[in-house]
Design a protein around this motif. Structure first.
Motif, mmCIF file in Angstrom:
data_model
loop_
_atom_site.group_PDB
_atom_site.id
_atom_site.type_symbol
_atom_site.label_atom_id
_atom_site.label_comp_id
_atom_site.label_asym_id
_atom_site.label_seq_id
_atom_site.Cartn_x
_atom_site.Cartn_y
_atom_site.Cartn_z
ATOM 1 N N SER A 91 -15.295 -5.199 2.883
ATOM 2 C CA SER A 91 -14.846 -6.204 1.919
ATOM 3 C C SER A 91 -15.450 -5.972 0.543
ATOM 4 C CB SER A 91 -15.212 -7.607 2.417
ATOM 5 O OG SER A 91 -14.330 -8.020 3.424
ATOM 6 N N ILE A 92 -16.716 -5.543 0.500
ATOM 7 C CA ILE A 92 -17.357 -5.290 -0.794
ATOM 8 C C ILE A 92 -16.667 -4.125 -1.507
ATOM 9 C CG2 ILE A 92 -19.501 -4.487 -1.872
ATOM 10 C CD1 ILE A 92 -21.008 -6.139 0.259
ATOM 11 N N VAL A 93 -16.358 -3.058 -0.757
ATOM 12 C CA VAL A 93 -15.631 -1.925 -1.337
ATOM 13 C C VAL A 93 -14.255 -2.371 -1.821
ATOM 14 C CG1 VAL A 93 -14.553 0.308 -0.819
ATOM 15 C CG2 VAL A 93 -16.851 -0.180 0.016
ATOM 16 N N ALA A 94 -13.562 -3.155 -0.989
ATOM 17 C CA ALA A 94 -12.211 -3.609 -1.347
ATOM 18 C C ALA A 94 -12.240 -4.523 -2.570
ATOM 19 C CB ALA A 94 -11.579 -4.337 -0.157
ATOM 20 N N ALA A 95 -13.256 -5.402 -2.649
ATOM 21 C CA ALA A 95 -13.369 -6.285 -3.806
ATOM 22 C C ALA A 95 -13.574 -5.477 -5.085
ATOM 23 C CB ALA A 95 -14.515 -7.271 -3.610
ATOM 24 N N ALA A 140 0.832 -1.207 0.000
ATOM 25 C CA ALA A 140 0.000 0.000 0.000
ATOM 26 C C ALA A 140 0.866 1.256 0.000
ATOM 27 C CB ALA A 140 -0.932 -0.006 1.214
ATOM 28 N N ALA A 141 1.945 1.248 0.797
ATOM 29 C CA ALA A 141 2.844 2.412 0.843
ATOM 30 C C ALA A 141 3.521 2.633 -0.505
ATOM 31 C CB ALA A 141 3.880 2.223 1.944
ATOM 32 N N ILE A 142 3.966 1.528 -1.137
ATOM 33 C CA ILE A 142 4.588 1.644 -2.455
ATOM 34 C C ILE A 142 3.607 2.233 -3.458
ATOM 35 C CG2 ILE A 142 5.475 0.291 -4.408
ATOM 36 C CD1 ILE A 142 6.726 -1.623 -2.377
ATOM 37 N N SER A 143 2.363 1.809 -3.405
ATOM 38 C CA SER A 143 1.351 2.301 -4.344
ATOM 39 C C SER A 143 1.053 3.779 -4.124
ATOM 40 C CB SER A 143 0.065 1.476 -4.206
ATOM 41 O OG SER A 143 0.287 0.136 -4.593
ATOM 42 N N ILE A 187 -6.642 1.507 -1.572
ATOM 43 C CA ILE A 187 -7.960 1.356 -0.941
ATOM 44 C C ILE A 187 -8.272 -0.118 -0.706
ATOM 45 C CG2 ILE A 187 -10.449 1.705 -1.245
ATOM 46 C CD1 ILE A 187 -9.776 4.233 -2.847
ATOM 47 N N HIS A 188 -7.969 -0.940 -1.713
ATOM 48 C CA HIS A 188 -8.212 -2.376 -1.555
ATOM 49 C C HIS A 188 -7.425 -2.962 -0.389
ATOM 50 C CE1 HIS A 188 -6.913 -6.601 -2.408
ATOM 51 N NE2 HIS A 188 -8.213 -6.754 -2.390
ATOM 52 N N LEU A 189 -6.171 -2.583 -0.270
ATOM 53 C CA LEU A 189 -5.324 -3.153 0.773
ATOM 54 C C LEU A 189 -5.679 -2.634 2.158
ATOM 55 C CD1 LEU A 189 -1.874 -3.298 -1.032
ATOM 56 C CD2 LEU A 189 -3.542 -5.110 -0.668
ATOM 57 N N ILE A 190 -6.380 -1.503 2.214
ATOM 58 C CA ILE A 190 -6.910 -1.055 3.504
ATOM 59 C C ILE A 190 -7.924 -2.069 4.021
ATOM 60 C CG2 ILE A 190 -8.418 0.672 4.576
ATOM 61 C CD1 ILE A 190 -6.993 2.781 2.827
ATOM 62 N N GLY A 191 -8.813 -2.539 3.126
ATOM 63 C CA GLY A 191 -9.790 -3.552 3.523
ATOM 64 C C GLY A 191 -9.173 -4.914 3.725
#
Length: 480
Positions: free
Chosen positions: A193-197, A139-142, A333-337
């Motif tokens: 999870s739905i947001v992350a997916a 996430a930090a790299i992104s 955002i995905h990796l936050i979830g």
């Protein structure tokens, strides 16, 4: 006396549920589970389509056109098969009406007991910690890549150094996780999870579209049936180590068995949880494999043997810079979830053990209800705040010290794949089915387990060698 009264209350709750009087209590006296095929599939896709997809073009570049896609398909079939076996272990001894096992470790303790239970706990929680550290790195790299992409756009791709430290972005990510980690349990994570997916589909599609555009422009890299060429690209020994590491990266890309039982524990009891979980696993693995094959194959076709370790942050793509930025924002955002999906079992394990060990300690056991705007009543615990905050900070510091993307992912995947995805599900299935030792089915299950063990050992060796190589000349906290 208090314990006896509590037991009577739980028994009465179960009787009320049977009588149909209490509709908010499940058959085990716990709050009614509301999970469905959709929410379980979302959890799986969030767990599976993670940072692993970003390294697949590199992995296929090491293995080539034949072994690369074949390895992807093989890992997906093994994961799907073993997940169906693991789903039957949620209830024991009867998969349909037996006693619930709330966690992976509980399932192993019920079916296999003793020493294997402890080994499972060690493998599962070491892996979960590793995954959360890996997701913090990614996430930090992104997030840092967004700033670098804009720098390249302003100053040119070849003239500008555009060096950006990942450390501030690790801190930002950790602050977000400290807030989200106060979500009490897995049952409250469906929306996240739905947001992350959705985000995982978005950035996979961005990478897919950029690869297709690069191929259409005629800027194809040099490819081969066997991947990177010995002599031209790498030395012979380096080819071997990279191939092993590529297997670890692919194994990591299918990591979700370590949270499968916890996901299954969110499902409604009707229809039977194991049937719904098998369908959710099939949906999740099939969906992710489709994206994996497309992203990996097209990414290799676009970049060839020079495919970057992370094809959105390794800057194989520069333009259109705004689309690259969108892809990297979606990854973050995905990796936050995804971080929450993998950290919740750790949180629950430590908190349940602490409450059992100090049941009369108000700091550990006390829950306070706080009314929050737009959220309503929210259960708050000082122990949960302190412990979860400390955990997030430790994973953040570890990510700052060891910011090696590919090698770290490969090592995590290698360490987790055989014990958690293959060995324990197979052993529990053999025990539940009362399978005769030496029978044909038993023999082929053991062949599968041993073959996966050999692959995991090879992948771990390749990743360790890659980490040792990456550490040469590295200075902690100065990563760019």
């Amino acid at each position: 006396m208090a314990e006896e009264e509590q037991r009577k209350v739980e028994e009465e709750a179960g009787e009320f549920e049977i009588a149909g009087i209490r509709q908010d209590i499940d058959d085990d006296g716990r709050p009614k589970r509301t999970g469905t095929l959709v929410t379980a599939s979302a959890h799986i896709i969030t767990a599976v389509i993670g940072s692993g997809v970003l390294s697949l073009s590199w992995a296929i570049a090491q293995l080539g056109w034949v072994a690369g896609p074949a390895a992807l398909v093989a890992f997906s079939l093994i994961t799907c098969f073993c997940s169906s076996l693991l789903a039957n272990s949620y209830r024991s001894p009867d998969p349909l009406h037996g006693k619930r096992n709330y966690t992976y470790m509980n399932a192993v303790r019920t079916n296999l007991g003793g020493v294997k239970f402890k080994l499972c706990g060690l493998a599962q929680y070491v892996n979960l910690v590793g995954v959360t550290i890996g997701y913090t790195i990614t996430a930090a790299i992104s997030m840092a890549a967004v700033k670098r992409s804009n720098c390249f756009h302003r100053h040119g791709h070849h003239r500008a150094l555009c060096r950006v430290s990942n450390t501030p972005y690790v801190i930002v990510y950790a602050c977000i996780q400290i807030i989200l980690s106060q979500i009490p349990n897995f049952h409250k994570l469906s929306w996240l999870s739905i947001v992350a997916a959705a985000m995982s589909f978005a950035y996979s599609s961005v990478g897919l579209g950029l690869s297709i555009a690069k191929i259409a422009e005629g800027e194809r890299g040099r490819t081969s049936l066997t991947g990177v060429t010995v002599g031209a690209d790498v030395s012979g020994i380096e080819k071997v180590w990279r191939s092993f590491q590529a297997l670890g990266d692919i194994a990591f890309a299918y990591t979700f068995s370590n949270v499968l039982v916890e996901i299954q524990d969110t499902l409604k009891s009707t229809p039977p949880e194991n049937q719904v979980m098998k369908k959710a696993s099939l949906v999740g693995v099939t969906t992710t494999t489709t994206f994996y094959v497309l992203c990996g194959v097209l990414g290799y076709a676009a970049f060839g043997n020079d495919a970057p370790g992370n094809f959105l942050t390794g800057f194989g793509f520069y333009d259109p810079f705004w689309l690259v930025d969108i892809g990297n924002i979606c990854i973050a955002i995905h990796l936050i979830g995804a971080y929450q999906v993998f950290s919740q079992p750790i949180f629950q394990f430590v908190e349940s053990r602490s409450q059992s060990g100090w049941p009369h300690n108000s700091f550990v056991s006390a829950e306070h209800v706080i009314r929050l705007p737009l959220i309503g009543d929210y259960p708050f615990s000082f122990f949960r705040l302190a412990w979860r905050t400390a955990y997030v900070m430790v994973t953040a510091v570890a990510a700052m010290i060891f910011p090696f993307f590919n090698d770290f992912l490969g090592l995590i995947g290698a360490l987790a794949f055989w014990p958690l995805t293959v060995y324990f599900p197979i052993e529990m299935h053999i025990k539940q089915a009362e399978m005769q030792r030496g029978s044909r089915t038993w023999f082929w299950l053991q062949v599968l387990s041993v073959a996966c063990l050999i692959v995991s050992i090879a992948a771990a060796c390749g990743s360790v060698q890659g980490l040792i190589h990456a550490l040469g000349g590295y200075k902690p906290f100065k990563n760019t």
